[in-house]
Design a protein around this motif. Structure first.
Motif, PDB file in Angstrom:
ATOM      1  N   MET A 184      13.556  34.301 -26.608  1.00 12.71           N
ATOM      2  CA  MET A 184      13.578  32.893 -26.211  1.00 12.71           C
ATOM      3  C   MET A 184      14.523  32.692 -25.023  1.00 12.71           C
ATOM      4  SD  MET A 184      14.350  29.694 -28.722  1.00 12.71           S
ATOM      5  CE  MET A 184      14.805  28.080 -28.076  1.00 12.71           C
ATOM      6  N   GLN A 185      15.667  33.388 -25.061  1.00 11.33           N
ATOM      7  CA  GLN A 185      16.617  33.299 -23.960  1.00 11.33           C
ATOM      8  C   GLN A 185      16.023  33.849 -22.664  1.00 11.33           C
ATOM      9  OE1 GLN A 185      20.347  35.172 -24.939  1.00 11.33           O
ATOM     10  NE2 GLN A 185      21.484  33.764 -23.639  1.00 11.33           N
ATOM     11  N   LYS A 186      15.248  34.931 -22.779  1.00 11.31           N
ATOM     12  CA  LYS A 186      14.579  35.490 -21.607  1.00 11.31           C
ATOM     13  C   LYS A 186      13.587  34.482 -21.018  1.00 11.31           C
ATOM     14  CE  LYS A 186      14.785  40.277 -23.246  1.00 11.31           C
ATOM     15  NZ  LYS A 186      13.963  41.438 -23.713  1.00 11.31           N
ATOM     16  N   ALA A 187      12.880  33.765 -21.909  1.00  2.00           N
ATOM     17  CA  ALA A 187      11.915  32.767 -21.439  1.00  2.00           C
ATOM     18  C   ALA A 187      12.614  31.630 -20.705  1.00  2.00           C
ATOM     19  CB  ALA A 187      11.114  32.225 -22.627  1.00  2.00           C
ATOM     20  N   MET A 188      13.798  31.245 -21.188  1.00  2.00           N
ATOM     21  CA  MET A 188      14.572  30.221 -20.488  1.00  2.00           C
ATOM     22  C   MET A 188      14.950  30.690 -19.084  1.00  2.00           C
ATOM     23  SD  MET A 188      17.226  28.823 -23.373  1.00  2.00           S
ATOM     24  CE  MET A 188      16.692  28.210 -24.964  1.00  2.00           C
ATOM     25  N   SER A 189      15.394  31.941 -18.998  1.00  2.00           N
ATOM     26  CA  SER A 189      15.788  32.489 -17.697  1.00  2.00           C
ATOM     27  C   SER A 189      14.598  32.594 -16.757  1.00  2.00           C
ATOM     28  CB  SER A 189      16.423  33.873 -17.892  1.00  2.00           C
ATOM     29  OG  SER A 189      17.587  33.784 -18.675  1.00  2.00           O
ATOM     30  N   GLY A 195      10.244  29.369 -12.478  1.00  2.00           N
ATOM     31  CA  GLY A 195       9.444  28.206 -12.851  1.00  2.00           C
ATOM     32  C   GLY A 195       8.311  28.525 -13.803  1.00  2.00           C
ATOM     33  N   VAL A 196       8.355  29.698 -14.465  1.00  5.63           N
ATOM     34  CA  VAL A 196       7.302  30.095 -15.401  1.00  5.63           C
ATOM     35  C   VAL A 196       7.532  29.401 -16.742  1.00  5.63           C
ATOM     36  CG1 VAL A 196       6.293  32.012 -16.686  1.00  5.63           C
ATOM     37  CG2 VAL A 196       6.966  32.323 -14.288  1.00  5.63           C
ATOM     38  N   LYS A 197       6.518  28.682 -17.211  1.00  7.80           N
ATOM     39  CA  LYS A 197       6.651  27.922 -18.457  1.00  7.80           C
ATOM     40  C   LYS A 197       6.173  28.728 -19.666  1.00  7.80           C
ATOM     41  CE  LYS A 197       6.482  23.215 -16.636  1.00  7.80           C
ATOM     42  NZ  LYS A 197       5.834  21.895 -16.760  1.00  7.80           N
ATOM     43  N   SER A 198       6.904  28.559 -20.759  1.00 10.12           N
ATOM     44  CA  SER A 198       6.521  29.120 -22.047  1.00 10.12           C
ATOM     45  C   SER A 198       6.636  28.010 -23.089  1.00 10.12           C
ATOM     46  CB  SER A 198       7.436  30.287 -22.428  1.00 10.12           C
ATOM     47  OG  SER A 198       7.380  31.315 -21.460  1.00 10.12           O
ATOM     48  N   THR A 199       5.960  28.189 -24.211  1.00  6.69           N
ATOM     49  CA  THR A 199       5.977  27.171 -25.263  1.00  6.69           C
ATOM     50  C   THR A 199       6.317  27.805 -26.605  1.00  6.69           C
ATOM     51  OG1 THR A 199       4.356  25.783 -24.135  1.00  6.69           O
ATOM     52  CG2 THR A 199       4.590  25.458 -26.509  1.00  6.69           C
ATOM     53  N   VAL A 257       1.786  26.507 -21.225  1.00  6.91           N
ATOM     54  CA  VAL A 257       2.315  25.156 -21.359  1.00  6.91           C
ATOM     55  C   VAL A 257       1.902  24.593 -22.718  1.00  6.91           C
ATOM     56  CG1 VAL A 257       2.309  24.748 -18.876  1.00  6.91           C
ATOM     57  CG2 VAL A 257       0.293  24.117 -20.232  1.00  6.91           C
ATOM     58  N   GLU A 258       2.470  23.461 -23.072  1.00  6.42           N
ATOM     59  CA  GLU A 258       2.239  22.932 -24.412  1.00  6.42           C
ATOM     60  C   GLU A 258       0.766  22.646 -24.693  1.00  6.42           C
ATOM     61  OE1 GLU A 258       3.070  19.099 -27.228  1.00  6.42           O
ATOM     62  OE2 GLU A 258       4.108  19.213 -25.296  1.00  6.42           O
ATOM     63  N   ALA A 259       0.055  22.077 -23.730  1.00  9.42           N
ATOM     64  CA  ALA A 259      -1.359  21.744 -23.945  1.00  9.42           C
ATOM     65  C   ALA A 259      -2.161  22.999 -24.275  1.00  9.42           C
ATOM     66  CB  ALA A 259      -1.926  21.065 -22.707  1.00  9.42           C
ATOM     67  N   GLN A 260      -1.868  24.107 -23.583  1.00  9.75           N
ATOM     68  CA  GLN A 260      -2.568  25.365 -23.863  1.00  9.75           C
ATOM     69  C   GLN A 260      -2.204  25.891 -25.248  1.00  9.75           C
ATOM     70  OE1 GLN A 260      -0.973  27.346 -20.392  1.00  9.75           O
ATOM     71  NE2 GLN A 260      -2.966  27.347 -19.381  1.00  9.75           N
ATOM     72  N   ALA A 261      -0.950  25.706 -25.643  1.00  8.90           N
ATOM     73  CA  ALA A 261      -0.521  26.157 -26.971  1.00  8.90           C
ATOM     74  C   ALA A 261      -1.253  25.391 -28.063  1.00  8.90           C
ATOM     75  CB  ALA A 261       0.987  25.981 -27.118  1.00  8.90           C
ATOM     76  N   ARG A 262      -1.432  24.093 -27.848  1.00  6.46           N
ATOM     77  CA  ARG A 262      -2.173  23.297 -28.834  1.00  6.46           C
ATOM     78  C   ARG A 262      -3.634  23.738 -28.912  1.00  6.46           C
ATOM     79  NH1 ARG A 262       0.347  18.586 -30.615  1.00  6.46           N
ATOM     80  NH2 ARG A 262       2.367  18.167 -29.632  1.00  6.46           N
ATOM     81  N   PHE A 285       5.470  21.582 -31.490  1.00  5.92           N
ATOM     82  CA  PHE A 285       5.347  22.307 -30.224  1.00  5.92           C
ATOM     83  C   PHE A 285       6.452  21.856 -29.278  1.00  5.92           C
ATOM     84  CE2 PHE A 285       1.005  23.878 -30.888  1.00  5.92           C
ATOM     85  CZ  PHE A 285       0.560  23.022 -31.886  1.00  5.92           C
ATOM     86  N   CYS A 286       6.923  22.766 -28.430  1.00  2.00           N
ATOM     87  CA  CYS A 286       7.866  22.381 -27.393  1.00  2.00           C
ATOM     88  C   CYS A 286       7.904  23.432 -26.298  1.00  2.00           C
ATOM     89  CB  CYS A 286       9.270  22.214 -27.971  1.00  2.00           C
ATOM     90  SG  CYS A 286      10.406  21.432 -26.804  1.00  2.00           S
ATOM     91  N   GLU A 287       7.893  22.975 -25.029  1.00  2.00           N
ATOM     92  CA  GLU A 287       8.021  23.899 -23.916  1.00  2.00           C
ATOM     93  C   GLU A 287       9.470  24.370 -23.788  1.00  2.00           C
ATOM     94  OE1 GLU A 287       6.383  22.241 -20.362  1.00  2.00           O
ATOM     95  OE2 GLU A 287       4.344  22.176 -21.160  1.00  2.00           O
ATOM     96  N   VAL A 288       9.656  25.619 -23.372  1.00  2.00           N
ATOM     97  CA  VAL A 288      10.973  26.228 -23.255  1.00  2.00           C
ATOM     98  C   VAL A 288      11.577  25.895 -21.892  1.00  2.00           C
ATOM     99  CG1 VAL A 288      12.244  28.402 -23.230  1.00  2.00           C
ATOM    100  CG2 VAL A 288      10.314  28.102 -24.790  1.00  2.00           C
ATOM    101  N   THR A 289      12.786  25.353 -21.892  1.00  2.10           N
ATOM    102  CA  THR A 289      13.493  25.063 -20.645  1.00  2.10           C
ATOM    103  C   THR A 289      14.987  25.351 -20.847  1.00  2.10           C
ATOM    104  OG1 THR A 289      14.222  22.788 -21.022  1.00  2.10           O
ATOM    105  CG2 THR A 289      11.917  23.111 -20.379  1.00  2.10           C
TER     106      THR A 289
END
Length: 358
Positions: A184-189, A195-199, A257-262, A285-289
């Protein structure tokens, strides 16, 4: 009064979650814990000793010597008083103590009289159980023996921590909480640098509902294994699933992104329906930032709010309760008191997005 009850509920929910993340309740007896119990019993020359965890309304014994029951109701357990305090609880004579002299285990068989309980305290400060010894005669416990048993209690927590820090959950094949947190920390970085989004999809499996629909009443461990292991196998190489504790899991979907995760979750639900698999979950659901801050604190808050939603039908003060999914047939479950079933907005359970849209 209302605020007081809410604070008590939240404190107990946090304590229960701290216990659940070790996945120790309802597991078989183990030699490493039995050794600790026997050392305490012999050190104090007491007829009864054990390692017990306070799980909801029951005190469950992971290890015991001289005790025949596997669990007892919380409301008669001396250990309930021990976990509410910092430090060792000592009862020299229960008949002379107004808190315990009317307790049924004092006034009738086994006629308990003295007790020492050392809280099992997690690194983040929650008392999840006790290392205890009981006698049927009044007793005093000298400081040297009390200190020895404090050290034994620390060994119990040390063993639980070592297991949690292992790379994978042995039962389900999901990542450990700490391993998942690193991903999760890697996804934040990755978001911060490129600017790569993860959910993140956080979900809690309703074992009671799922079991009654699918298997009757199997063990909780067997049921979780049957649900989570196939999910582990089907994830992309870039995705990760972790066990946060108990029946709570989280899936990290990278480049999503969140919509794709749903959409992906809905696809999985339909596939499960075709396979005639009824699995009920509460999900968020929540996007990682980077705005989430420390991943461990964020996961704790998100998990606790999802847990609170199961108990109250609401998350925090948000007016929108939890969506309850029947993974075999859509969100069609009859409403039960205290359990909501409509959509969960991400901002209620997760950190807000940078743009404030939730």
């Amino acid at each position: 009064m209302r605020n007081g009850k809410r604070l008590l509920f939240e404190a107990e929910a946090a304590r229960q979650f701290a216990l659940d993340r070790y996945d120790i309740v309802d597991t078989p007896e183990e030699e490493c814990f039995d050794h600790i119990t026997m050392v305490m019993k012999q050190t104090l020359d007491a007829p009864f000793a054990g390692i017990a965890f306070m799980d909801g309304d029951r005190l469950w014994f992971k290890s015991k010597a001289g005790v025949t029951a596997n669990e007892i109701p919380r409301d008669i357990a001396f250990c309930d008083f021990a976990i509410a305090r910092q430090g060792v609880t000592i009862i020299e004579d229960a008949l002379q103590d107004e808190r315990f002299r009317e307790n049924p285990v004092v006034t009738s068989s086994p006629f308990l009289r003295s007790y020492i309980g050392v809280p099992l305290t997690t690194p983040d400060g929650y008392n999840i159980g006790t290392l205890f010894a009981i006698d049927i005669v009044p007793r005093r416990y000298d400081d040297a023996k009390v200190e020895r048993n404090r050290q034994l209690a620390e060994l119990v927590i040390h063993e639980l921590e070592l297991r949690q820090q292992s790379e994978k959950d042995r039962l389900t094949g999901a990542m450990s909480r700490s391993g998942f947190g690193l991903e999760m920390q890697k996804a934040m970085s990755l978001y911060e640098r490129q600017g790569v989004k993860s959910t993140i999809v956080i979900f809690d499996v309703d074992l009671d509902k799922t079991a009654s629909k699918r298997f009757g009443h199997p063990s909780g461990n067997a049921l979780l294994k049957s649900i989570i292991r196939p999910l582990v196998r089907r994830l992309r190489r870039s995705d990760h699933i972790g066990r946060l504790g108990g029946t709570q899991f989280a899936v990290l979907l990278t480049y999503t992104v969140e919509a794709q995760a749903r959409e992906a979750s809905e696809k999985m639900r339909k596939e499960a329906e075709l396979a005639d698999r009824a699995t009920y979950v509460d999900v968020a659901f929540c996007e990682v930032t980077p705005a989430m801050g420390a991943w461990d604190d964020w996961l704790d808050q998100a998990s606790l709010k999802l847990l609170a939603a199961k108990g109250t039908g609401r998350i925090d003060t948000d007016e929108t309760p939890v969506r309850r999914y029947n993974m075999a047939g859509g969100p069609a479950e009859k409403r039960r008191p205290g359990r909501a079933m409509t959509a969960l907005h991400c901002e209620a359970c997760c950190a807000p997005y940078p743009n404030g849209s939730g």
